[in-house]
Design a protein around this motif. Sequence first.
Motif, PDB file in Angstrom:
ATOM      1  N   LYS B 204      34.424  42.163  43.985  1.00 30.09           N
ATOM      2  CA  LYS B 204      35.785  42.665  44.088  1.00 30.09           C
ATOM      3  C   LYS B 204      36.834  41.561  43.924  1.00 30.09           C
ATOM      4  N   SER B 205      36.409  40.332  44.119  1.00 27.40           N
ATOM      5  CA  SER B 205      37.357  39.227  44.007  1.00 27.40           C
ATOM      6  C   SER B 205      37.843  39.030  42.577  1.00 27.40           C
ATOM      7  N   VAL B 206      37.348  39.873  41.668  1.00 25.79           N
ATOM      8  CA  VAL B 206      37.776  39.738  40.276  1.00 25.79           C
ATOM      9  C   VAL B 206      39.292  39.893  40.134  1.00 25.79           C
ATOM     10  N   ALA B 207      39.885  40.734  40.962  1.00 22.58           N
ATOM     11  CA  ALA B 207      41.327  40.951  40.860  1.00 22.58           C
ATOM     12  C   ALA B 207      42.091  39.699  41.292  1.00 22.58           C
ATOM     13  N   GLU B 208      41.621  39.088  42.376  1.00 25.04           N
ATOM     14  CA  GLU B 208      42.258  37.844  42.811  1.00 25.04           C
ATOM     15  C   GLU B 208      42.055  36.735  41.795  1.00 25.04           C
ATOM     16  N   ALA B 209      40.866  36.718  41.201  1.00 29.42           N
ATOM     17  CA  ALA B 209      40.584  35.712  40.183  1.00 29.42           C
ATOM     18  C   ALA B 209      41.539  35.855  39.006  1.00 29.42           C
ATOM     19  N   ALA B 210      41.747  37.098  38.594  1.00 29.58           N
ATOM     20  CA  ALA B 210      42.650  37.340  37.462  1.00 29.58           C
ATOM     21  C   ALA B 210      44.060  36.864  37.795  1.00 29.58           C
ATOM     22  N   LYS B 211      44.508  37.168  39.006  1.00 27.99           N
ATOM     23  CA  LYS B 211      45.859  36.738  39.395  1.00 27.99           C
ATOM     24  C   LYS B 211      45.955  35.223  39.428  1.00 27.99           C
ATOM     25  N   ALA B 212      44.890  34.591  39.915  1.00 31.62           N
ATOM     26  CA  ALA B 212      44.889  33.125  39.940  1.00 31.62           C
ATOM     27  C   ALA B 212      45.006  32.560  38.533  1.00 31.62           C
ATOM     28  N   LEU B 213      44.326  33.194  37.599  1.00 32.53           N
ATOM     29  CA  LEU B 213      44.418  32.729  36.208  1.00 32.53           C
ATOM     30  C   LEU B 213      45.827  32.935  35.661  1.00 32.53           C
ATOM     31  N   LEU B 214      46.402  34.091  35.983  1.00 29.30           N
ATOM     32  CA  LEU B 214      47.762  34.371  35.494  1.00 29.30           C
ATOM     33  C   LEU B 214      48.754  33.362  36.053  1.00 29.30           C
ATOM     34  N   ASP B 215      48.492  32.874  37.249  1.00 28.78           N
ATOM     35  CA  ASP B 215      49.377  31.898  37.891  1.00 28.78           C
ATOM     36  C   ASP B 215      49.028  30.466  37.532  1.00 28.78           C
ATOM     37  N   SER B 216      47.992  30.298  36.750  1.00 26.72           N
ATOM     38  CA  SER B 216      47.549  28.942  36.421  1.00 26.72           C
ATOM     39  C   SER B 216      48.661  28.131  35.753  1.00 26.72           C
ATOM     40  N   PRO B 217      48.939  26.930  36.278  1.00 26.27           N
ATOM     41  CA  PRO B 217      49.972  26.086  35.670  1.00 26.27           C
ATOM     42  C   PRO B 217      49.635  25.732  34.220  1.00 26.27           C
ATOM     43  N   ALA B 218      48.362  25.617  33.922  1.00 30.60           N
ATOM     44  CA  ALA B 218      47.983  25.191  32.570  1.00 30.60           C
ATOM     45  C   ALA B 218      47.989  26.339  31.562  1.00 30.60           C
ATOM     46  N   LEU B 219      47.562  27.512  32.017  1.00 29.40           N
ATOM     47  CA  LEU B 219      47.400  28.621  31.066  1.00 29.40           C
ATOM     48  C   LEU B 219      48.475  29.688  31.197  1.00 29.40           C
ATOM     49  N   GLY B 220      48.905  29.945  32.419  1.00 26.19           N
ATOM     50  CA  GLY B 220      49.778  31.077  32.708  1.00 26.19           C
ATOM     51  C   GLY B 220      51.203  30.896  32.219  1.00 26.19           C
ATOM     52  N   ALA B 221      52.052  31.754  32.735  1.00 29.02           N
ATOM     53  CA  ALA B 221      53.444  31.732  32.303  1.00 29.02           C
ATOM     54  C   ALA B 221      54.185  30.585  32.980  1.00 29.02           C
ATOM     55  N   PRO B 222      55.117  29.966  32.274  1.00 23.77           N
ATOM     56  CA  PRO B 222      55.944  28.931  32.900  1.00 23.77           C
ATOM     57  C   PRO B 222      56.776  29.524  34.040  1.00 23.77           C
ATOM     58  N   GLU B 223      57.241  28.627  34.925  1.00 18.16           N
ATOM     59  CA  GLU B 223      57.955  29.082  36.130  1.00 18.16           C
ATOM     60  C   GLU B 223      59.047  30.093  35.810  1.00 18.16           C
ATOM     61  N   ALA B 224      59.796  29.821  34.765  1.00 16.54           N
ATOM     62  CA  ALA B 224      60.910  30.699  34.406  1.00 16.54           C
ATOM     63  C   ALA B 224      60.431  32.137  34.244  1.00 16.54           C
ATOM     64  N   ALA B 225      59.416  32.278  33.453  1.00 15.59           N
ATOM     65  CA  ALA B 225      58.901  33.617  33.211  1.00 15.59           C
ATOM     66  C   ALA B 225      58.344  34.220  34.487  1.00 15.59           C
ATOM     67  N   LYS B 226      57.727  33.367  35.299  1.00 14.18           N
ATOM     68  CA  LYS B 226      57.138  33.865  36.536  1.00 14.18           C
ATOM     69  C   LYS B 226      58.211  34.392  37.484  1.00 14.18           C
ATOM     70  N   ALA B 227      59.333  33.640  37.564  1.00 14.90           N
ATOM     71  CA  ALA B 227      60.429  34.087  38.423  1.00 14.90           C
ATOM     72  C   ALA B 227      60.973  35.416  37.908  1.00 14.90           C
ATOM     73  N   GLN B 228      60.995  35.514  36.574  1.00 15.82           N
ATOM     74  CA  GLN B 228      61.583  36.694  35.958  1.00 15.82           C
ATOM     75  C   GLN B 228      60.748  37.952  36.170  1.00 15.82           C
ATOM     76  N   ARG B 229      59.483  37.754  36.276  1.00 15.31           N
ATOM     77  CA  ARG B 229      58.587  38.907  36.206  1.00 15.31           C
ATOM     78  C   ARG B 229      58.791  39.935  37.316  1.00 15.31           C
ATOM     79  N   ALA B 230      59.216  39.439  38.476  1.00 18.11           N
ATOM     80  CA  ALA B 230      59.389  40.357  39.600  1.00 18.11           C
ATOM     81  C   ALA B 230      60.587  41.273  39.394  1.00 18.11           C
ATOM     82  N   LYS B 231      61.522  40.832  38.532  1.00 17.21           N
ATOM     83  CA  LYS B 231      62.775  41.587  38.359  1.00 17.21           C
ATOM     84  C   LYS B 231      62.630  42.750  37.393  1.00 17.21           C
ATOM     85  N   ALA B 232      63.740  43.027  36.720  1.00 17.59           N
ATOM     86  CA  ALA B 232      63.766  44.183  35.818  1.00 17.59           C
ATOM     87  C   ALA B 232      62.708  44.082  34.716  1.00 17.59           C
ATOM     88  N   PRO B 233      62.205  45.245  34.300  1.00 18.38           N
ATOM     89  CA  PRO B 233      61.236  45.271  33.197  1.00 18.38           C
ATOM     90  C   PRO B 233      61.851  44.758  31.904  1.00 18.38           C
TER      91      PRO B 233
END
Lengths: 238, 238
Positions: B204-233
């Motif tokens: 079941k930890s697959v979901a947490e693993a996926a989120k960790a990958l999405l948050d990865s500093p090397a692979l995931g979205a830069p901070e700007a995009a990450k901050a943006q994501r919670a807001k409007a679609p």
Amino acid sequence: MSTPREGAAAPLSNAASGTAPPFGSPSDCACPPQCAKDRILQAAQNLFYEHGIRAVSVDAIAAEADTTKVTLYRVFESKDALIAECLKDQTRRFWQWWEAIVDAHQGQPRAQIEALFDLLANRICRKEAHRGCPIANSAVELDDPAHPAAHVIREHHAEIAKRFRKLCKEMGAREPNVLGDALTLLVTGVFSARIAFENAEQVKSVAEAAKALLDSPALGAPEAAKAQRAKAPRPKAP
Amino acid sequence: MSTPREGAAAPLSNAASGTAPPFGSPSDCACPPQCAKDRILQAAQNLFYEHGIRAVSVDAIAAEADTTKVTLYRVFESKDALIAECLKDQTRRFWQWWEAIVDAHQGQPRAQIEALFDLLANRICRKEAHRGCPIANSAVELDDPAHPAAHVIREHHAEIAKRFRKLCKEMGAREPNVLGDALTLLVTGVFSARIAFENAEQVKSVAEAAKALLDSPALGAPEAAKAQRAKAPRPKAP
DNA sequence: TTGACATGTTACTGACCGGTTAGTTAACCT
DNA sequence: AGGTTAACTAACCGGTCAGTAACATGTCAA
């Protein structure tokens, strides 16, 4: 059904000759080199890996091992017993491979994990690994939980998860269990994907994925530990 | 060999009744509800999933579908053709499931990925998913690249990788291709692991693993995009 | 020389496999 | 009423499957 094996008459099918499971075939046995049992064990592993367990007949195994079905049944109780022996042999060789890598980076859990994934990524791309993991594959074909091989399969996978969790703990990861399980999923995933993807290179990103998980702010080691890791080999970790 | 199917004489084996592959069985067919073809397709999928393709005879399928082998061969050209049809049906249902989730978070690629993994984690723990992914399993059993089902298998997996890569690109990930492939490995991994692990919860930890990958500093979205994501679609992404 | 032991040879059993043939039955359409 | 269609029953085909029986051969050690 598309011809399972090339008939019981197949004398020396080299369909599998030259191909072997990703972690090799037996060679270090107690009995004199290349006794019948050895040859059967090796032939079975190669054929099972290449075509699947159910697709391979004992006749085909005997032929590939350059012996006869009678000898096979003198040495192994049944096909099911032979399957179990094959898997045991394969897990043994897998852990030899694992231990060698871990030993090369003693006391550096993070380096150990990275090395495991780097070498796995290389190995999985090799041509002889094109059918993924022989143990996981067997799990697909053996539906009976009472099969003599079922326990070997479960134990093998549980051990992988256990060892990854332990390494993650030693690494000082924030969530060692979740991280360890995530790494386990990457391993099972790369083996499974290797079968279904045409391009072997596509699964190579497993090493980068593992590193990204290790660096995860939520799961991986806190900054302190991360800064420390590049330096001297720490003795054991908290 | 441990009895493959319970003999050709098996009239109404309910060994698979009540069990169905993780993404369901056919029900939305053109022909009138529960025509012979439907029943055969459903029975085959259930039995194939539960016991493996090679372990199930066409006799057993016909019996489970409450029809006869003759009818089966009038509707399907061969067992191999039936296998291919089963896989096509299963991929179709898988993408229905996928599309429904993606549609629920339009324009929010990160939320789409997270939802896919959250729901996958839930689904994979269900009892009827205990044999992992029927498509990946078939890949293990079908060694012939010319098998009519082989293309379905390859195409299915390629499509998963392609869609994840695309979502990662839309998300503004630093390394969309590597990240997409890593997510793909998690999916194949969770299916494979589900078969071999005794404890369903462990995957079941697959979901947490996926989120960790999405948050990865090397692979995931830069901070700007990450901050943006919670807001409007955001409408679509770069 | 005499065993013991591993291996080989040949042939067999009974079950099951994927796939086919032939003939029957019932519903529906015109 | 006649024709079409889809379904059924029952038996069969050649081949393969896992597993066994009976007997022959070679080799090495005592």
